[in-house]
Design an enzyme around this catalytic site. Structure first.
Site, PDB file in Angstrom:
ATOM      1  N   ASP A   1      66.181  95.837 -40.872  1.00  0.00           N
ATOM      2  CA  ASP A   1      66.848  96.312 -39.661  1.00  0.00           C
ATOM      3  C   ASP A   1      66.487  97.774 -39.404  1.00  0.00           C
ATOM      4  O   ASP A   1      66.472  98.602 -40.316  1.00  0.00           O
ATOM      5  CB  ASP A   1      68.369  96.156 -39.826  1.00  0.00           C
ATOM      6  CG  ASP A   1      69.120  96.464 -38.547  1.00  0.00           C
ATOM      7  OD1 ASP A   1      68.893  95.749 -37.562  1.00  0.00           O
ATOM      8  OD2 ASP A   1      69.919  97.410 -38.547  1.00  0.00           O
TER       9      ASP A   1
ATOM     10  N   GLU B   1      61.917  94.955 -37.900  1.00  0.00           N
ATOM     11  CA  GLU B   1      62.643  94.963 -36.635  1.00  0.00           C
ATOM     12  C   GLU B   1      62.175  96.188 -35.855  1.00  0.00           C
ATOM     13  O   GLU B   1      62.634  97.302 -36.066  1.00  0.00           O
ATOM     14  CB  GLU B   1      64.163  95.013 -36.890  1.00  0.00           C
ATOM     15  CG  GLU B   1      65.010  94.808 -35.643  1.00  0.00           C
ATOM     16  CD  GLU B   1      65.577  96.100 -35.091  1.00  0.00           C
ATOM     17  OE1 GLU B   1      65.530  96.289 -33.859  1.00  0.00           O
ATOM     18  OE2 GLU B   1      66.062  96.911 -35.881  1.00  0.00           O
TER      19      GLU B   1
ATOM     20  N   ASP C   1      72.612  90.826 -31.814  1.00  0.00           N
ATOM     21  CA  ASP C   1      73.026  91.949 -30.965  1.00  0.00           C
ATOM     22  C   ASP C   1      72.957  91.621 -29.477  1.00  0.00           C
ATOM     23  O   ASP C   1      73.429  92.406 -28.653  1.00  0.00           O
ATOM     24  CB  ASP C   1      72.155  93.173 -31.242  1.00  0.00           C
ATOM     25  CG  ASP C   1      72.560  93.911 -32.504  1.00  0.00           C
ATOM     26  OD1 ASP C   1      73.731  93.804 -32.899  1.00  0.00           O
ATOM     27  OD2 ASP C   1      71.701  94.591 -33.092  1.00  0.00           O
TER      28      ASP C   1
END
Length: 508
Positions: free
Chosen positions: A308, A357, A411
């Site tokens: 992430d 990511e 998200d």
């Protein structure tokens, strides 16, 4: 699996159905694996598995190494004689005080205050029965676990016990001696909290025991697990408390600067996460030992790792502590390739099983780092048709093979919610949305009546090696099933599947 064309589903274990208020690692997880196998899927992506803290977010955990005790299956504890059916069953409605006024109890949402209170009341009973009745073989495995994981487990169990003794306040609000880990204070609390420390260690033992069993069930079905590693850790965590020297803190232990991202698609004022930044120079002098241990621990539990906010390893957004938004910050250089060289050397592998990511403000330097490491990036179909600067890269005809593609992520709004929604909290205007919809209809040759299946078909038909679909999109659910809305402090991470929702027809 990263070099093999495959597809899978994004679903965090908390979102599984089950009998006890929250998804767990028990029978409903096995049923989900059976669904994946029936649907020809070979990848299960989860979010971080740690014990959640602020806002119930898996990205704000009390430890980067521990598992979330809320995921321990009560069904399995009942089978082992550590709980009774009556003890494990709780009232479905929590006390009114536990409910937010704007969030009435819903069957498809987790009532975290009620679940947490219920589980905290159960663990002392589990410990009593374990000490009284556990077979020698199980006791031996527990002791071996405590010894093998002592590097992080001892600090975590002490931290959680002391935190409980101080009404769950952050460690910076504890008495200075234990907040600063004075040796005498630590020895005293080890004695005072001995039983509670053992309780937390037992909860971790059962989490990893059950997770290992679930991973074996995945392997039997040829399903790989993609885990998730947040670049930052929570300030109120055992990691920061036990390793203050690795973080940018003042003399009282408070962060001097905090992490976030500048204004973007999700928010005109950016996202202020509040996590402390690293002392990268100190970490470098240690050979990145803490980071190596973190990756090693995660790769012992999953097959692949989505990193992430990968861009933060090249440069991360730094905001002064006390700022109300993330607008006034600056980019500060990260460790770059040196960190990953250390990890690769420690793991003795030719290829790192990571996915980068690479969303948000992505510069040529970030992409150069990703390409140097030969890591696949991500593409989000929801961002392909609008004002996102990366939109052309997210259009399926532009996908390279070495890419992990999604209809949306945890998200995003669900695809149906995105299609039917308005401006919301994004930086889009109504005109932007109209243009976005018109382009989507032309590009996918769709009338939008089954927009979720149009999206699923588009990512699966692309040349990308890996395609991942959120479970909500398989079901065609709307915004009520959204998992997270970035920049909002509460009301997230609650959505759950209902029993029987993932049908044989959907698998086909």
């Amino acid at each position: 699996m990263l070099s093999t064309r495959c597809s899978g589903v994004l679903l965090h274990p908390t979102s599984l159905p089950g009998r006890f208020g929250i998804g767990d690692l028990g029978p409903s997880a096995i049923a989900f694996l059976d669904f994946l196998a029936a649907a020809g899927q070979h990848l299960w992506q989860v979010l971080p598995l740690g014990p959640t803290g602020y806002g119930d977010s898996p990205y704000q955990c009390f430890s980067a190494f521990a598992g979330n005790p809320l995921l321990v299956s009560l069904d399995r504890l009942i089978e082992e004689g550590l709980l009774t059916e009556a003890e494990a069953t709780r009232p479905q409605e929590s006390a009114p005080a536990a409910q937010e006024e704007s969030s009435p109890a819903r069957a498809d949402h987790i009532d975290y205050p009620a679940v947490i209170a219920h589980r905290q009341a159960l663990w002392p009973r589990v410990l009593d029965r374990f000490d009284a009745t556990a077979p020698p073989s199980v006791r031996d495995r527990f002791e071996a676990f405590c010894l093998a994981e002592s590097a992080w487990l001892d600090d975590f169990a002490l931290y959680m016990a002391v935190k409980t003794a101080h009404d769950h306040r952050a460690w910076t609000a504890w008495p200075p001696d234990i907040a600063q880990r004075d040796a005498g204070a630590c020895a005293r609390w080890l004695t005072v909290c001995a039983r509670d420390i053992r309780l937390h260690k037992l909860a971790q033992f059962y989490f990893f025991e059950q997770w290992r069993g679930l991973r074996e069930a995945c392997r039997a079905r040829r399903i790989a697990i993609m885990g998730d590693l947040p670049i930052f850790v929570a300030h109120d965590s055992a990691d920061v408390w036990a390793h203050r020297e690795l973080f940018r803190l003042d003399a009282d232990g408070h962060p001097t600067v905090v992490a976030g991202v500048p204004p973007d698609y999700f928010s005109a004022t950016g996202q202020l996460w509040g996590n402390p930044h690293y002392q990268w120079d100190v970490l470098e002098r240690t050979g990145y030992t803490w980071w190596v241990a973190r990756f090693r621990a995660l790769l012992a539990t999953v097959d692949q790792v989505r990193i992430d906010h990968f861009r933060g390893f090249e440069a991360s957004w730094e905001v002064p502590r006390g700022a109300e938004t993330a607008v006034h910050g600056q980019w500060v250089k990260g460790p770059g390739v040196a960190l990953f060289n250390a990890i690769q050397a420690a793991l003795a592998t030719d290829r790192l099983p990571f996915v980068a990511e690479n969303l948000g403000v992505i510069t040529p330097a970030v992409e150069a780092l990703r390409e140097q490491l030969d890591l696949p990036g991500m593409a989000i179909l929801q961002f392909a048709f609008g004002i996102d600067p990366q939109a052309p890269d997210f259009q399926p005809h532009n996908y390279p093979r070495h890419r992990v593609v999604y209809t949306g992520t945890h998200d995003n709004d669900t695809t149906v919610g995105w299609w039917n929604g308005d401006v919301g909290h994004t930086t889009r205007s109504l005109a932007d949305i109209a243009d976005e919809h018109a382009f989507t209809r032309r590009y996918l040759a769709t009338d939008g009546r089954e927009i979720h299946w149009d999206f699923i078909r588009a990512v699966l038909a692309s040349v990308a090696e890996t395609a991942i679909i959120p479970a909500q999109d398989l079901l065609g659910l709307g915004s009520e099933a959204r998992m997270n809305q970035p920049g909002t402090p509460s009301g997230n991470w609650r959505w759950r599947l209902q029993p029987g929702q993932l049908t044989n027809a959907i698998a086909e």
